[in-house]
Scaffold this motif. Structure first.
Motif, short mmCIF file in Angstrom:
data_model
loop_
_atom_site.label_atom_id
_atom_site.label_comp_id
_atom_site.label_asym_id
_atom_site.label_seq_id
_atom_site.Cartn_x
_atom_site.Cartn_y
_atom_site.Cartn_z
N LEU A 181 0.87 -1.17 0.00
CA LEU A 181 0.00 0.00 0.00
C LEU A 181 0.91 1.22 0.00
O LEU A 181 1.76 1.37 0.88
CB LEU A 181 -0.89 0.00 1.24
CG LEU A 181 -1.74 1.24 1.49
CD1 LEU A 181 -2.80 1.37 0.40
CD2 LEU A 181 -2.39 1.16 2.86
N VAL A 182 0.74 2.07 -0.98
CA VAL A 182 1.52 3.30 -1.07
C VAL A 182 0.53 4.45 -1.04
O VAL A 182 -0.43 4.48 -1.81
CB VAL A 182 2.35 3.35 -2.38
CG1 VAL A 182 3.11 4.66 -2.49
CG2 VAL A 182 3.29 2.16 -2.47
N LEU A 183 0.74 5.39 -0.13
CA LEU A 183 -0.18 6.51 -0.03
C LEU A 183 0.56 7.78 0.35
O LEU A 183 1.66 7.74 0.88
CB LEU A 183 -1.30 6.22 0.96
CG LEU A 183 -0.92 5.87 2.39
CD1 LEU A 183 -0.86 7.11 3.25
CD2 LEU A 183 -1.91 4.89 2.94
N ALA A 184 -0.08 8.89 0.07
CA ALA A 184 0.43 10.20 0.48
C ALA A 184 -0.54 10.76 1.50
O ALA A 184 -1.75 10.53 1.43
CB ALA A 184 0.52 11.12 -0.73
N ASN A 185 -0.01 11.46 2.48
CA ASN A 185 -0.86 12.05 3.51
C ASN A 185 -0.26 13.37 3.97
O ASN A 185 0.88 13.69 3.66
CB ASN A 185 -1.02 11.10 4.70
CG ASN A 185 0.30 10.78 5.36
OD1 ASN A 185 1.02 9.90 4.91
ND2 ASN A 185 0.63 11.50 6.43
N VAL B 87 -3.87 6.07 10.13
CA VAL B 87 -3.73 5.06 9.08
C VAL B 87 -3.66 3.67 9.72
O VAL B 87 -4.34 2.73 9.28
CB VAL B 87 -2.48 5.33 8.21
CG1 VAL B 87 -2.21 4.16 7.26
CG2 VAL B 87 -2.64 6.63 7.43
#
Length: 66
Positions: free
Chosen positions: A25-29, A39
């Motif tokens: 899982l790759v995400l920006a926050n 998260v």
């Protein structure tokens, strides 16, 4: 990291060193206190285990909060 194996070394403007394995899982926050915890709680609520986690930021002071 294993030599000779594929590595992800850049995600957009961020430089990383990640060996892709299994499901990722790759995400920006937003870079603000409590975000990593939110998260983790969301994933835990859905019985998703975090085996490894990497975080990065664009600068040592975090990102602007515009």
């Amino acid at each position: 990291m294993t030599r000779g194996e594929p590595h992800i070394v850049r995600l957009g403007e961020l430089f990383v060193d990640v060996q892709p394995q299994g499901k990722m899982l790759v995400l920006a926050n937003q870079d603000r206190p409590g975000m990593i915890g939110q998260v983790g709680q969301l994933l835990g609520k859905h019985k998703i285990n975090i085996a490894d986690m990497r975080v990065g930021r664009r600068s040592s002071k975090g990102e602007p909060s515009w």
